[in-house]
Design a protein around this motif. Structure first.
Motif, PDB file in Angstrom:
ATOM      1  N   GLN A   1      11.540 -60.561  64.558  1.00 51.32           N
ATOM      2  CA  GLN A   1      10.166 -60.308  65.001  1.00 51.32           C
ATOM      3  C   GLN A   1       9.889 -58.815  64.894  1.00 51.32           C
ATOM      4  N   LYS A   2       8.655 -58.465  64.531  1.00 51.28           N
ATOM      5  CA  LYS A   2       8.292 -57.055  64.494  1.00 51.28           C
ATOM      6  C   LYS A   2       7.029 -56.849  65.316  1.00 51.28           C
ATOM      7  N   TYR A   3       7.047 -55.854  66.180  1.00 48.65           N
ATOM      8  CA  TYR A   3       5.876 -55.528  66.992  1.00 48.65           C
ATOM      9  C   TYR A   3       5.362 -54.156  66.610  1.00 48.65           C
TER      10      TYR A   3
ATOM     11  N   SER B   1       7.578 -49.789  59.452  1.00 47.67           N
ATOM     12  CA  SER B   1       8.306 -50.763  60.277  1.00 47.67           C
ATOM     13  C   SER B   1       8.212 -52.185  59.721  1.00 47.67           C
ATOM     14  N   ASP B   2       7.099 -52.503  59.072  1.00 45.72           N
ATOM     15  CA  ASP B   2       6.983 -53.816  58.432  1.00 45.72           C
ATOM     16  C   ASP B   2       8.107 -53.971  57.410  1.00 45.72           C
ATOM     17  N   THR B   3       8.308 -52.892  56.649  1.00 43.47           N
ATOM     18  CA  THR B   3       9.343 -52.899  55.618  1.00 43.47           C
ATOM     19  C   THR B   3      10.716 -53.111  56.248  1.00 43.47           C
TER      20      THR B   3
ATOM     21  N   ALA C   1      -3.409 -54.115  53.422  1.00 44.85           N
ATOM     22  CA  ALA C   1      -2.342 -53.142  53.635  1.00 44.85           C
ATOM     23  C   ALA C   1      -2.255 -52.659  55.077  1.00 44.85           C
ATOM     24  N   LYS C   2      -3.400 -52.640  55.774  1.00 46.05           N
ATOM     25  CA  LYS C   2      -3.367 -52.154  57.145  1.00 46.05           C
ATOM     26  C   LYS C   2      -2.642 -53.145  58.052  1.00 46.05           C
ATOM     27  N   VAL C   3      -2.716 -54.407  57.706  1.00 46.99           N
ATOM     28  CA  VAL C   3      -2.079 -55.437  58.522  1.00 46.99           C
ATOM     29  C   VAL C   3      -0.621 -55.629  58.130  1.00 46.99           C
TER      30      VAL C   3
END
Ligand code: ASP
Ligand code: MG
Length: 606
Positions: free
Chosen positions: A6-8, A155-157, A210-212
């Motif tokens: 999970q990523k927050y 952080s998504d990466t 890209a922002k999301v």
């Protein structure tokens, strides 16, 4: 029992209360029987604050120290979230990128991930702990332990790369919006949430999404087949699934160093129809492609270059067997598209060419890497292949060449981009049939940060496009839409064509200046810059093999008197350049035309 990453994002962990809420959500998932690795961003706007501090000390902060500074933001969050979990009675441990062993390139402030060690994380998971990992950071090597960061939004990466390395069942990206929307809700309040999207579509919609979700994360998900879902941290709504077809096994070494191009595609079954000198006014493309779709002719590439005087040229390709039908439709409509000129009316001319092939390079890695298109053009030039048409999208560059050049083009490109035999695909294999069951248009994007540059009278010989885009790449200027005109002018006995393309607006003046200088050397004509443009695009894997999608887009614009200045397409994307002042309107009418508008207005979170 599933293994979930999970990523927050920053807002989701922006305060003590929110961190506690995240801990609750994590516990819920653990209690449902899952193993969890949680990646977090820095709290709220922490990273922006740190960047600001650095610039107050130095106008050119040292990059190594910048990474040292920025990586602290995430370190705060991991510790706090672990404490919050422990407070809920859940065993948890926080780990920095270095502690996990997230090894990156040594390039400070924009490092790519090379490799991730999973042993320590696995060990902790086996002991029943939730592992909380700092996003956005890594180390340059296990020997010298230099802290690196992945670039803003990284952080998504981190999360998707961890999911790939751990072989997680899926990755959940928690954010402050409910998922991925059909368009920007600030411009179109009727935007709707998508239930799902393919990673290829998501990449083509990079300017929207890209922002999301960072495109680098989408690229990893696509390369490793990681199922991904973007969801709201504030609700239990299902969010948007980003789906990838499971790719062939791929090494986890050099994880993010995927080649910029990962496939070469060709189609030798193409023919081109060009309409020269159609009037430059709203409705022309709509009536042409409207008639074509009424005749059930499926068009592939569509290209309209910059206008000249008060006329445009529009070219499109179709499968060879339907060329006679396409030509007949074009010929029938040409008189209606005549152009009232000084000397009576000037009829549009129809030109067809049957023995052509389309050769494309495709790959998510070309986003944000200048020079990939230039390398393609240079490779073709060296192989003595002349490019007849160029059309580009976010993750694809397609060139139309003579069919007799196709084999040479494909083998030269495979060598240049180090593509071994398997990913060289004939388009027939990739898009075998009609009706994939996917909607023809998934989303609509507006890019208002581009400018258009047109170079007149570029000699039509191999190597010119390579030179031009090579020069831009040297200056690290990324080009977006590239279009080469159909119309040929003989200047001093040399056939010439115009080439137009878009660049980020901030690069426009530098690009123009450089090209004017170069133009003197290479004998190009005028370099015209227009900063007042917008690019509006529709994206959908379901448009393949479905006639009428382009016509619908062009008709929506025509009905609103919006003139189309340029058109470029890929298999799953159609982009039009319109004037800047009409961009938002264009977005709204196209979004509505494809029935994407929901009945409820979307409230943009503050
Ligand atoms: N905190 C970093 C940034 O703001 C990374 C991230 O949030 O994705 O860019
Ligand atoms: Mg983000």
């Amino acid at each position: 029992m599933a293994l979930i990453v999970q990523k927050y994002g920053g807002t989701s962990v922006g305060s003590v209360e929110r961190i506690q809420a995240v801990a609750q959500r994590v516990c819920k998932s653990v209690n449902a029987g899952n193993s969890l690795v949680v990646v977090v961003s820095a709290m709220g706007k922490t990273t922006d604050g740190l960047v600001k501090l650095a610039y107050e000390i130095s106008p050119t902060p040292n990059r190594r120290e910048m990474d040292m500074l920025l990586s602290t933001g995430e370190q705060v969050t991991i510790a706090l979230l672990s404490m919050a979990l422990q407070e809920c009675g859940q065993a948890a441990i926080s780990m920095t990128g270095a502690q996990v062993g997230i090894v990156t390139e040594a390039t400070h402030t924009k490092a790519r991930i090379l490799q991730i060690s999973t042993e320590r994380i696995q060990q902790h998971l086996q002991e029943g702990k939730v592992v909380v990992v700092a996003g956005f950071q890594g180390i340059s090597s296990t020997a010298n332990l230099e802290i690196t960061t992945l670039g803003r939004g990284g952080s998504d990466t981190s999360a998707v790369a961890l999911a790939a390395a751990l072989g997680a069942d899926y990755c959940e990206i928690y954010t402050d919006v409910p998922g991925i929307l059909t368009t920007d809700p600030r411009l179109v309040p009727e935007a709707q949430l998508m239930a799902e999207i393919t990673s290829d579509e998501m990449l083509e919609l990079a300017s929207l999404g890209a922002k999301v979700l960072h495109p680098r994360a989408v690229e990893i998900a696509r390369n490793y087949g990681v199922p991904l879902v973007v969801r709201s941290s504030w609700s239990d709504a299902p969010g948007t699934w980003v789906r990838s077809t499971r790719p062939p096994e791929r090494s986890l070494i050099n994880l993010e160093l995927a080649r910029p191009v990962d496939a070469i595609e060709f189609d030798t079954n193409q023919a081109r129809v060009a309409l020269l000198r159609v009037p430059d006014r709203p409705g022309v493309a709509a009536s042409l492609f409207g008639e074509i779709s009424r005749q059930n002719v499926d068009v592939d590439l569509i290209i309209q270059s910059i206008h000249e005087g008060n006329t445009n040229d529009i070219a499109f390709t179709v499968m060879t067997p339907i060329l006679p039908k396409a030509e007949a439709v074009a010929a029938a409509i040409a008189p209606a598209l005549s152009n009232p000129g000084e000397h009576g009316s000037d009829t549009a001319e129809v030109m067809v060419k049957s023995d052509i092939a389309k050769v494309s390079i495709a790959g998510a890695g070309m986003i944000g890497r200048p020079g990939v298109a230039a390398k393609m053009f240079a490779t073709l030039a060296e192989a003595g292949v002349n490019i007849r048409m160029i059309s580009t999208s976010e993750v694809k560059v397609s060139c139309v060449v003579d069919v007799c050049d196709c084999d040479r083009a494909v083998s030269a490109l495979s060598q240049a981009f180090e593509i071994t035999s398997s990913p060289i695909r004939s388009v027939v294999d990739i898009h075998p049939g009609k009706n994939t069951g996917k909607p023809p248009v998934r989303g609509v994007a507006l890019d208002q940060n581009q400018a258009r540059i047109a170079i007149r009278h570029v000699p039509d010989k191999p190597g010119m496009a390579a030179k031009l885009f090579g020069l831009l790449a040297e200056k690290t200027i990324s080009v977006d839409m590239i279009i080469q005109s159909q119309r040929c002018h003989i200047i001093n006995g040399v056939p010439t064509r115009d080439i137009a393309f878009t660049v980020a607006r901030m690069d426009a003046l530098a690009a123009q200046e450089m090209l004017i200088t170069a133009g003197k050397e290479y004998g190009w004509g005028e370099v015209v810059l227009d900063q007042e443009i917008s690019k509006v695009s529709i994206v959908g894997a379901g448009m393949v093999g479905q006639p009428g999608v382009a016509a619908k887009m062009f008709t929506a614009l025509a009905q609103n008197q919006i003139n189309i200045q340029m058109i470029a397409t890929s298999e799953i994307k159609i982009s039009c350049v319109v004037s800047q002042s009409e961009g938002v309107k264009a977005l709204q009418v196209i979004h509505a035309a494809f029935g994407l508008a929901g009945s409820e207005k979307f409230v943009v979170p503050a």
